[in-house]
Design an enzyme around this catalytic site. Sequence first.
Site, mmCIF file in Angstrom:
data_model
loop_
_atom_site.group_PDB
_atom_site.id
_atom_site.type_symbol
_atom_site.label_atom_id
_atom_site.label_comp_id
_atom_site.label_asym_id
_atom_site.label_seq_id
_atom_site.Cartn_x
_atom_site.Cartn_y
_atom_site.Cartn_z
ATOM 1 N N ARG A 149 -23.897 -15.120 13.188
ATOM 2 C CA ARG A 149 -23.912 -15.460 11.746
ATOM 3 C C ARG A 149 -24.395 -14.313 10.872
ATOM 4 N NH1 ARG A 149 -25.716 -20.276 13.779
ATOM 5 N NH2 ARG A 149 -24.111 -21.856 13.739
ATOM 6 N N LYS A 207 -16.249 -5.746 1.223
ATOM 7 C CA LYS A 207 -15.082 -6.488 1.704
ATOM 8 C C LYS A 207 -14.863 -6.115 3.158
ATOM 9 C CE LYS A 207 -11.941 -7.016 -2.185
ATOM 10 N NZ LYS A 207 -10.560 -6.723 -2.600
ATOM 11 N N GLU A 231 -7.393 7.674 -4.650
ATOM 12 C CA GLU A 231 -8.399 6.689 -5.090
ATOM 13 C C GLU A 231 -9.487 7.383 -5.933
ATOM 14 O OE1 GLU A 231 -7.964 3.482 -4.635
ATOM 15 O OE2 GLU A 231 -6.784 3.209 -2.800
ATOM 16 N N LYS A 263 -17.141 3.197 -8.162
ATOM 17 C CA LYS A 263 -16.791 1.963 -7.435
ATOM 18 C C LYS A 263 -18.012 1.053 -7.316
ATOM 19 C CE LYS A 263 -14.689 -0.657 -4.062
ATOM 20 N NZ LYS A 263 -13.804 -0.864 -2.973
ATOM 21 N N GLU A 306 -15.439 -10.738 -6.297
ATOM 22 C CA GLU A 306 -14.131 -10.668 -6.953
ATOM 23 C C GLU A 306 -13.784 -11.968 -7.648
ATOM 24 O OE1 GLU A 306 -10.913 -9.546 -4.329
ATOM 25 O OE2 GLU A 306 -10.390 -7.937 -5.693
ATOM 26 N N ARG A 308 -13.505 -6.752 -10.950
ATOM 27 C CA ARG A 308 -13.029 -5.813 -9.930
ATOM 28 C C ARG A 308 -11.557 -5.469 -10.129
ATOM 29 N NH1 ARG A 308 -14.969 -5.777 -3.689
ATOM 30 N NH2 ARG A 308 -17.124 -6.333 -3.965
ATOM 31 N N ASN A 351 -7.587 -2.284 -9.234
ATOM 32 C CA ASN A 351 -6.203 -2.452 -8.779
ATOM 33 C C ASN A 351 -5.222 -1.585 -9.550
ATOM 34 O OD1 ASN A 351 -6.714 -4.203 -6.759
ATOM 35 N ND2 ASN A 351 -6.236 -6.049 -7.927
ATOM 36 N N HIS A 355 -2.056 -0.306 -8.037
ATOM 37 C CA HIS A 355 -1.883 -1.012 -6.771
ATOM 38 C C HIS A 355 -0.761 -2.043 -6.777
ATOM 39 C CE1 HIS A 355 -5.420 1.121 -5.570
ATOM 40 N NE2 HIS A 355 -5.507 0.489 -4.406
ATOM 41 N N HIS A 408 1.516 -1.813 -3.642
ATOM 42 C CA HIS A 408 1.701 -2.882 -2.647
ATOM 43 C C HIS A 408 3.183 -3.182 -2.448
ATOM 44 C CE1 HIS A 408 -2.671 -4.397 -3.346
ATOM 45 N NE2 HIS A 408 -2.612 -3.388 -2.494
ATOM 46 N N HIS A 446 -1.535 4.659 2.213
ATOM 47 C CA HIS A 446 -1.914 3.841 1.054
ATOM 48 C C HIS A 446 -2.075 4.675 -0.225
ATOM 49 C CE1 HIS A 446 -3.748 0.652 -1.228
ATOM 50 N NE2 HIS A 446 -4.865 1.354 -1.375
HETATM 51 N N1 LIG Z 1 -12.837 -2.911 2.426
HETATM 52 C C1 LIG Z 1 -12.270 -2.352 1.392
HETATM 53 O O1 LIG Z 1 -12.694 -2.549 0.246
HETATM 54 C C2 LIG Z 1 -11.125 -1.412 1.616
HETATM 55 C C3 LIG Z 1 -10.681 -0.586 0.574
HETATM 56 C C4 LIG Z 1 -9.657 0.324 0.839
HETATM 57 C C5 LIG Z 1 -9.083 0.370 2.089
HETATM 58 N N2 LIG Z 1 -9.526 -0.479 3.074
HETATM 59 C C6 LIG Z 1 -8.946 -0.441 4.413
HETATM 60 O O2 LIG Z 1 -9.214 0.835 4.968
HETATM 61 C C7 LIG Z 1 -8.161 1.182 5.863
HETATM 62 C C8 LIG Z 1 -7.663 2.541 5.492
HETATM 63 O O3 LIG Z 1 -8.730 3.454 5.620
HETATM 64 P P1 LIG Z 1 -8.479 4.946 6.085
HETATM 65 O O4 LIG Z 1 -7.499 5.556 5.179
HETATM 66 O O5 LIG Z 1 -9.797 5.588 6.252
HETATM 67 O O6 LIG Z 1 -7.737 4.737 7.465
HETATM 68 P P2 LIG Z 1 -8.204 4.865 8.993
HETATM 69 O O7 LIG Z 1 -9.534 4.288 9.207
HETATM 70 O O8 LIG Z 1 -7.092 4.301 9.792
HETATM 71 O O9 LIG Z 1 -8.311 6.439 9.195
HETATM 72 C C9 LIG Z 1 -7.168 7.246 9.056
HETATM 73 C C10 LIG Z 1 -7.027 8.171 10.247
HETATM 74 O O10 LIG Z 1 -7.976 9.221 10.136
HETATM 75 C C11 LIG Z 1 -8.740 9.331 11.328
HETATM 76 N N3 LIG Z 1 -10.049 9.827 10.927
HETATM 77 C C12 LIG Z 1 -10.964 9.203 10.154
HETATM 78 N N4 LIG Z 1 -11.987 10.020 9.894
HETATM 79 C C13 LIG Z 1 -11.730 11.194 10.522
HETATM 80 C C14 LIG Z 1 -12.406 12.434 10.595
HETATM 81 N N5 LIG Z 1 -13.536 12.658 9.920
HETATM 82 N N6 LIG Z 1 -11.866 13.403 11.348
HETATM 83 C C15 LIG Z 1 -10.676 13.194 11.978
HETATM 84 N N7 LIG Z 1 -9.988 12.056 11.920
HETATM 85 C C16 LIG Z 1 -10.505 11.067 11.195
HETATM 86 C C17 LIG Z 1 -8.687 7.965 11.939
HETATM 87 O O11 LIG Z 1 -8.901 8.013 13.327
HETATM 88 C C18 LIG Z 1 -7.269 7.524 11.589
HETATM 89 O O12 LIG Z 1 -6.385 8.041 12.514
HETATM 90 C C19 LIG Z 1 -7.122 0.092 5.768
HETATM 91 O O13 LIG Z 1 -7.309 -0.811 6.825
HETATM 92 C C20 LIG Z 1 -7.458 -0.585 4.445
HETATM 93 O O14 LIG Z 1 -7.059 -1.929 4.418
HETATM 94 C C21 LIG Z 1 -10.529 -1.337 2.847
HETATM 95 ZN ZN LIG Z 2 -6.521 1.212 -2.668
#
Ligand SMILES: NC(=O)c1ccc[n+]([C@@H]2O[C@H](COP(=O)([O-])OP(=O)(O)OC[C@H]3O[C@@H](n4cnc5c(N)ncnc54)[C@H](O)[C@@H]3O)[C@@H](O)[C@H]2O)c1
Ligand SMILES: [Zn+2]
Length: 563
Positions: free
Chosen positions: A321, A343, A385, A427, A437, A442, A446, A449, A453, A466
């Site tokens: 939990r 999130k 971003e 942020k 949200e 928030r 977007n 976005h 999307h 993205h």
């Molecule tokens: N929670 C939220 O508010 C929120 C907001 C935006 C995005 N997200 C989520 O985040 C994800 C996207 O995040 P992302 O772009 O970081 O993708 P990711 O975590 O998949 O990382 C992208 C790639 O970079 C590599 N990587 C990461 N850091 C590295 C480093 N320092 N050196 C070498 N390689 C590295 C990872 O292994 C991966 O292959 C999605 O799942 C998205 O839905 C969440």
């Molecule tokens: Zn985004």
Amino acid sequence: MKSDRRITNLIITGFSGTGKSLVAMEVALRLNWDFLDTDDEIVKQTGKPIAEIFSQDGEDSFRELEREMIRKACQQWQTVIAIGGGAIVDPQNYELLAKTGLIVCLEAKPETIYERLFREAARGPETEVRPLLANDDNPLERIRQLKASRQPHYAKADWTIHTDGLSVSEVAEEVIRASRLLRRCAPRNDKEKARSGIDKDIVCLVKTATQSYPIFVGYGLLEKLGEKMKQAALSGTATIISDENVFSLYGSKVEGILKHAGFAVNSFVVPPGEETKSMEYAIKIYDFLVEHRTERDDIIIALGGGMVGDLAGFVAATFLRGMPWIQVPTSLVAMVDASIGGKVGVNHPEGKNLIGDFYQPNLVLADPQTLTTLPQRELISGWAEVIKHGMILDEEFVQFLESNVNRLTKLEPELLTRAIASSAAIKAQVVSQDEKEKEGKRTVLNYGHTIAHGLEAATQYKRFLHGEAVAIGMVGAAKLSQRLGLLSSAAVERQQALLQKFGLPTVFSGLGLTEITRAMELDKKTKGKAIRWVLLQDIGRVTMLSDVSQRDVLAILQELAES
Ligand SMILES: NC(=O)c1ccc[n+]([C@@H]2O[C@H](COP(=O)([O-])OP(=O)(O)OC[C@H]3O[C@@H](n4cnc5c(N)ncnc54)[C@H](O)[C@@H]3O)[C@@H](O)[C@H]2O)c1
Ligand SMILES: [Zn+2]
């Protein structure tokens, strides 16, 4: 004052009846800090008045609950904490409190206390001292004795205020004055900050209704991860969750840092890629935690990009939990976006992020040095971003980005750190105003976005990263703003030029427009309702509009489609 001392909390101690709770509340109100009363929290948690806990379960049982509550309270940031009158007697409590806050003791004569506790009993506070006095023939004498026995412990406070004859607001004023004196508030430079005990690595705090937590951003700061965790009153076993790419680069380093700081460490490594953000992998991690007898006070550390952060946070929110957890973002997207705001979640085969919750971490620590190993395309995607944060809320930040593109894309440490810190702070500010949200605040995040999307879904999330989709979406949103008479063409061009300088795409090709609009309609948050467009009135000034015609949207998509 010890140098490793974190003084972001204010702790109000003193014998019962000295007005701790009311004073703490007043101080919190004036400082715009959070307020917490450990006695009240115990009553809330157990559903029993304190007298009943004493009579049914005994004093030891109450002290145990109190210890647990103090430990949790010490994990807060910028909180005024009123503690029970006997809490500070326990050396373990004292040590923890002294490490995480300034302790102010409220003093009063036994007669005043007697007066407040008994004459005003009907509206007086419910405190742990009442049961101790309950069956006494001479309560005043008993107060004298009990108070005298606790006096050596109260004497350890950083400051003492005599409250006899003072109103709550006068005492609150004294507390604030004392805390300013003690912390030499508003230090002018880093040296002063270091001397005053204020942590110069904190970029900002996320302050929600349920929690406050710091975001640390610093080049090379990974080295201090263990130290920061200890300062946040975290202890126990740390389970690092990371993906293969990140773990192979930073896993053993982080393990070493944590062990050096005295944490036991386990690591669970998952394959990289969005497919891993699934219930299947959440369950694998639960199995690992069960196997390693992970307890509620242990810590989850998300070491990686947004994928790892969302997955590890989801596990932290749900296992036992909810357990303490820390975000150590290593991608640019994760540093300025995914790690901030709580999130967490996993994907469902039918849709991205369909299963999840809001669950804030205990702290976020971003070390921009880790970006030196991030693949170039991921890095560029992250800038979208960063630019977005400037476009919606901060024109000055946009100017900063414009003036430093070359140095930023070359990852020059000082500027890179500044850009990430500013972007993360924007942020943090937005999510602090709308934790779950619900209030629509928030929504500004977007920007860009809606079209993004659509582009992502129409290409089954395979073609665009993205941030790439967001960059095109931002161009679309700006052009739409211009078409609706909200934004100047100069501003549209200014944004487009900045995106291009960071290497981001601003157009797309080879896609049917109806595919995109259909995907936009199917976007889960807009189903059944008109799409809520986030538009610009100027650089740094955002506005929202729901009645945008399909004709206008199609015209914009047509402009974005490269012929
Ligand atoms: N929670 C939220 O508010 C929120 C907001 C935006 C995005 N997200 C989520 O985040 C994800 C996207 O995040 P992302 O772009 O970081 O993708 P990711 O975590 O998949 O990382 C992208 C790639 O970079 C590599 N990587 C990461 N850091 C590295 C480093 N320092 N050196 C070498 N390689 C590295 C990872 O292994 C991966 O292959 C999605 O799942 C998205 O839905 C969440
Ligand atoms: Zn985004």
